[in-house]
Design a protein around this motif. Sequence first.
Motif, PDB file in Angstrom:
ATOM      1  N   LEU A 115      -7.543 -28.439 -12.741  1.00  0.00           N
ATOM      2  CA  LEU A 115      -5.973 -29.163 -12.445  1.00  0.00           C
ATOM      3  C   LEU A 115      -5.094 -28.099 -13.245  1.00  0.00           C
ATOM      4  CD1 LEU A 115      -6.256 -32.706 -13.427  1.00  0.00           C
ATOM      5  CD2 LEU A 115      -6.832 -31.858 -11.058  1.00  0.00           C
ATOM      6  N   THR A 116      -3.993 -27.866 -12.380  1.00  0.00           N
ATOM      7  CA  THR A 116      -3.014 -26.843 -12.895  1.00  0.00           C
ATOM      8  C   THR A 116      -1.655 -27.417 -12.847  1.00  0.00           C
ATOM      9  OG1 THR A 116      -2.492 -25.758 -10.518  1.00  0.00           O
ATOM     10  CG2 THR A 116      -4.503 -24.864 -11.847  1.00  0.00           C
ATOM     11  N   ALA A 117      -0.811 -26.775 -13.714  1.00  0.00           N
ATOM     12  CA  ALA A 117       0.742 -27.164 -13.612  1.00  0.00           C
ATOM     13  C   ALA A 117       1.333 -25.902 -14.198  1.00  0.00           C
ATOM     14  CB  ALA A 117       0.919 -28.166 -14.281  1.00  0.00           C
ATOM     15  N   CYS A 118       2.633 -25.753 -14.049  1.00  0.00           N
ATOM     16  CA  CYS A 118       3.491 -24.459 -14.668  1.00  0.00           C
ATOM     17  C   CYS A 118       3.761 -24.823 -15.997  1.00  0.00           C
ATOM     18  CB  CYS A 118       4.749 -24.458 -13.832  1.00  0.00           C
ATOM     19  SG  CYS A 118       5.763 -25.435 -14.036  1.00  0.00           S
ATOM     20  N   PRO A 119       4.259 -23.789 -16.762  1.00  0.00           N
ATOM     21  CA  PRO A 119       4.313 -23.914 -18.432  1.00  0.00           C
ATOM     22  C   PRO A 119       5.512 -24.983 -18.530  1.00  0.00           C
ATOM     23  CG  PRO A 119       3.884 -21.530 -17.953  1.00  0.00           C
ATOM     24  CD  PRO A 119       4.068 -22.434 -16.602  1.00  0.00           C
ATOM     25  N   GLU A 120       6.549 -24.766 -17.738  1.00  0.00           N
ATOM     26  CA  GLU A 120       8.046 -25.810 -18.032  1.00  0.00           C
ATOM     27  C   GLU A 120       7.147 -27.171 -17.846  1.00  0.00           C
ATOM     28  OE1 GLU A 120       7.597 -23.241 -15.906  1.00  0.00           O
ATOM     29  OE2 GLU A 120       9.171 -21.969 -16.775  1.00  0.00           O
ATOM     30  N   THR A 121       6.232 -27.654 -16.924  1.00  0.00           N
ATOM     31  CA  THR A 121       5.977 -28.889 -16.808  1.00  0.00           C
ATOM     32  C   THR A 121       5.235 -29.178 -17.990  1.00  0.00           C
ATOM     33  OG1 THR A 121       5.948 -28.604 -14.477  1.00  0.00           O
ATOM     34  CG2 THR A 121       4.800 -30.516 -15.252  1.00  0.00           C
ATOM     35  N   ILE A 122       4.047 -28.349 -18.336  1.00  0.00           N
ATOM     36  CA  ILE A 122       3.247 -28.820 -19.558  1.00  0.00           C
ATOM     37  C   ILE A 122       4.015 -29.027 -20.503  1.00  0.00           C
ATOM     38  CG2 ILE A 122       1.652 -27.410 -20.975  1.00  0.00           C
ATOM     39  CD1 ILE A 122       0.309 -27.732 -18.196  1.00  0.00           C
ATOM     40  N   LYS A 127       5.421 -32.164 -25.115  1.00  0.00           N
ATOM     41  CA  LYS A 127       6.212 -32.002 -26.180  1.00  0.00           C
ATOM     42  C   LYS A 127       6.403 -33.170 -27.213  1.00  0.00           C
ATOM     43  CE  LYS A 127      10.415 -33.627 -23.911  1.00  0.00           C
ATOM     44  NZ  LYS A 127      11.894 -32.915 -22.902  1.00  0.00           N
ATOM     45  N   GLY A 128       6.081 -34.277 -26.905  1.00  0.00           N
ATOM     46  CA  GLY A 128       6.285 -35.584 -27.866  1.00  0.00           C
ATOM     47  C   GLY A 128       4.857 -35.918 -28.600  1.00  0.00           C
ATOM     48  N   ASN A 129       3.801 -34.916 -28.188  1.00  0.00           N
ATOM     49  CA  ASN A 129       2.733 -35.509 -28.780  1.00  0.00           C
ATOM     50  C   ASN A 129       2.007 -34.408 -29.994  1.00  0.00           C
ATOM     51  OD1 ASN A 129      -0.500 -35.110 -28.893  1.00  0.00           O
ATOM     52  ND2 ASN A 129      -0.108 -36.776 -27.367  1.00  0.00           N
ATOM     53  N   GLU A 130       1.874 -34.857 -31.083  1.00  0.00           N
ATOM     54  CA  GLU A 130       1.136 -34.181 -32.303  1.00  0.00           C
ATOM     55  C   GLU A 130      -0.188 -34.006 -32.505  1.00  0.00           C
ATOM     56  OE1 GLU A 130       3.673 -32.465 -33.552  1.00  0.00           O
ATOM     57  OE2 GLU A 130       5.084 -33.384 -32.445  1.00  0.00           O
ATOM     58  N   ASN A 131      -0.862 -34.215 -31.287  1.00  0.00           N
ATOM     59  CA  ASN A 131      -2.221 -34.334 -31.256  1.00  0.00           C
ATOM     60  C   ASN A 131      -3.081 -33.127 -31.140  1.00  0.00           C
ATOM     61  OD1 ASN A 131      -4.238 -36.389 -32.390  1.00  0.00           O
ATOM     62  ND2 ASN A 131      -3.697 -37.809 -30.645  1.00  0.00           N
ATOM     63  N   ARG A 132      -2.323 -32.088 -30.713  1.00  0.00           N
ATOM     64  CA  ARG A 132      -2.821 -30.696 -30.233  1.00  0.00           C
ATOM     65  C   ARG A 132      -2.612 -29.672 -31.156  1.00  0.00           C
ATOM     66  NH1 ARG A 132      -0.759 -33.418 -25.296  1.00  0.00           N
ATOM     67  NH2 ARG A 132      -2.501 -33.532 -23.531  1.00  0.00           N
ATOM     68  N   PRO A 133      -3.624 -29.409 -31.882  1.00  0.00           N
ATOM     69  CA  PRO A 133      -3.301 -28.337 -33.093  1.00  0.00           C
ATOM     70  C   PRO A 133      -3.178 -26.940 -32.299  1.00  0.00           C
ATOM     71  CG  PRO A 133      -5.687 -29.384 -33.268  1.00  0.00           C
ATOM     72  CD  PRO A 133      -4.899 -29.947 -32.016  1.00  0.00           C
ATOM     73  N   LEU A 134      -3.477 -26.516 -31.274  1.00  0.00           N
ATOM     74  CA  LEU A 134      -3.263 -25.293 -30.831  1.00  0.00           C
ATOM     75  C   LEU A 134      -1.694 -25.151 -30.584  1.00  0.00           C
ATOM     76  CD1 LEU A 134      -6.366 -24.189 -28.646  1.00  0.00           C
ATOM     77  CD2 LEU A 134      -6.062 -23.891 -31.140  1.00  0.00           C
ATOM     78  N   LEU A 135      -0.998 -26.259 -30.085  1.00  0.00           N
ATOM     79  CA  LEU A 135       0.351 -26.238 -29.809  1.00  0.00           C
ATOM     80  C   LEU A 135       1.374 -26.244 -30.997  1.00  0.00           C
ATOM     81  CD1 LEU A 135       0.518 -27.839 -26.310  1.00  0.00           C
ATOM     82  CD2 LEU A 135       0.386 -25.176 -26.983  1.00  0.00           C
ATOM     83  N   LYS A 136       0.889 -26.529 -32.377  1.00  0.00           N
ATOM     84  CA  LYS A 136       1.249 -26.707 -33.554  1.00  0.00           C
ATOM     85  C   LYS A 136       2.406 -25.733 -33.612  1.00  0.00           C
ATOM     86  CE  LYS A 136       0.850 -28.666 -38.109  1.00  0.00           C
ATOM     87  NZ  LYS A 136       0.134 -28.918 -39.349  1.00  0.00           N
ATOM     88  N   GLY A 137       3.795 -25.923 -33.653  1.00  0.00           N
ATOM     89  CA  GLY A 137       4.743 -24.717 -33.809  1.00  0.00           C
ATOM     90  C   GLY A 137       4.914 -23.847 -32.664  1.00  0.00           C
ATOM     91  N   ASP A 140       6.984 -24.236 -26.838  1.00  0.00           N
ATOM     92  CA  ASP A 140       7.826 -23.516 -25.984  1.00  0.00           C
ATOM     93  C   ASP A 140       7.152 -22.969 -25.131  1.00  0.00           C
ATOM     94  OD1 ASP A 140       7.376 -20.554 -26.904  1.00  0.00           O
ATOM     95  OD2 ASP A 140       7.253 -21.837 -28.689  1.00  0.00           O
ATOM     96  N   VAL A 141       8.130 -22.604 -23.940  1.00  0.00           N
ATOM     97  CA  VAL A 141       7.437 -22.259 -22.589  1.00  0.00           C
ATOM     98  C   VAL A 141       6.741 -20.971 -22.814  1.00  0.00           C
ATOM     99  CG1 VAL A 141       8.209 -21.331 -20.469  1.00  0.00           C
ATOM    100  CG2 VAL A 141       9.139 -23.281 -21.109  1.00  0.00           C
ATOM    101  N   GLU A 142       7.469 -19.974 -23.389  1.00  0.00           N
ATOM    102  CA  GLU A 142       6.692 -18.654 -23.565  1.00  0.00           C
ATOM    103  C   GLU A 142       5.231 -18.804 -24.261  1.00  0.00           C
ATOM    104  OE1 GLU A 142       6.810 -16.052 -22.106  1.00  0.00           O
ATOM    105  OE2 GLU A 142       8.349 -17.059 -21.208  1.00  0.00           O
ATOM    106  N   SER A 143       5.049 -19.511 -25.363  1.00  0.00           N
ATOM    107  CA  SER A 143       3.924 -19.793 -26.158  1.00  0.00           C
ATOM    108  C   SER A 143       2.757 -20.308 -25.109  1.00  0.00           C
ATOM    109  CB  SER A 143       3.903 -20.413 -27.326  1.00  0.00           C
ATOM    110  OG  SER A 143       4.893 -19.947 -28.123  1.00  0.00           O
ATOM    111  N   ILE A 144       3.321 -21.044 -24.433  1.00  0.00           N
ATOM    112  CA  ILE A 144       2.414 -21.994 -23.513  1.00  0.00           C
ATOM    113  C   ILE A 144       2.051 -21.018 -22.395  1.00  0.00           C
ATOM    114  CG2 ILE A 144       2.125 -23.982 -21.629  1.00  0.00           C
ATOM    115  CD1 ILE A 144       3.979 -25.528 -23.672  1.00  0.00           C
ATOM    116  N   ARG A 145       2.847 -20.438 -21.876  1.00  0.00           N
ATOM    117  CA  ARG A 145       2.587 -19.451 -20.889  1.00  0.00           C
ATOM    118  C   ARG A 145       1.642 -18.344 -21.055  1.00  0.00           C
ATOM    119  NH1 ARG A 145       6.232 -18.561 -16.677  1.00  0.00           N
ATOM    120  NH2 ARG A 145       7.715 -18.951 -17.887  1.00  0.00           N
ATOM    121  N   LYS A 146       1.678 -17.784 -22.508  1.00  0.00           N
ATOM    122  CA  LYS A 146       0.886 -16.833 -22.812  1.00  0.00           C
ATOM    123  C   LYS A 146      -0.706 -17.145 -23.158  1.00  0.00           C
ATOM    124  CE  LYS A 146       1.329 -13.649 -26.725  1.00  0.00           C
ATOM    125  NZ  LYS A 146       1.716 -13.522 -28.026  1.00  0.00           N
TER     126      LYS A 146
END
Length: 185
Positions: A115-122, A127-137, A140-146
């Motif tokens: 399944l795919t989606a663009c970084p903005e949609t992701i 954004k309201g979820n704190e359960n994903r350690p890899l996204l801690k801090g 933002d769109v650039e980090s997700i895109r990277k």
Amino acid sequence: MKEIEMSAGGGQSPLDYNIVLIGFMGTGKSTVARCLGKIFSAEVVEMDDWIAKQEKRSIPDIFETYGEEYFRNLETNLLTEMRKGSPVILSCGGGAAMRKENVDEMKRGGKVVLLTACPETILERVKGNENRPLLKGKKDVESIRKLMEARCAKYEAAADIIIHTEHRTVAEICEELITKLKEME
Ligand code: S3P
């Protein structure tokens, strides 16, 4: 949802292989898995939930206490375990398809659906979820895109089917997925 259950679900033969959903965090794997579970009257296994239950710890807690490698080994263990059971709908954690041995295991008894989606949609979805350690801090769109770009080739190489989820309902996504699965038979 009703519509898809009637059109795609009506007369749907029982699963004789696993449907393995892969893709970046926030691409809708869990939601699609639940819908497919209803359509096929099949068990849905949520990889993160299974691991958290087995370890009696949350995913962030596992990352913090034992590190990412330990978590990745638990993902591999689950995939190996699954081979022994009857067919399920498996919603994988976003990093599970990064290990070749995991992908081999996914493909052994199942069809792999990306399944795919663009970084903005992701970002909107996570954004309201704190359960994903890899996204801690890194919410933002650039980090997700990277991170997405770093993973993209492996996701695509693993996939038997690719479904874009952008601006589509879960019913539409499931319908396309089932049509594509049938085309592969
Ligand atoms: C991860 C995705 C998460 C979870 C863990 C690591 C990843 O699952 O397994 O936080 O590496 O992309 P979801 O994709 O279900 O959010």
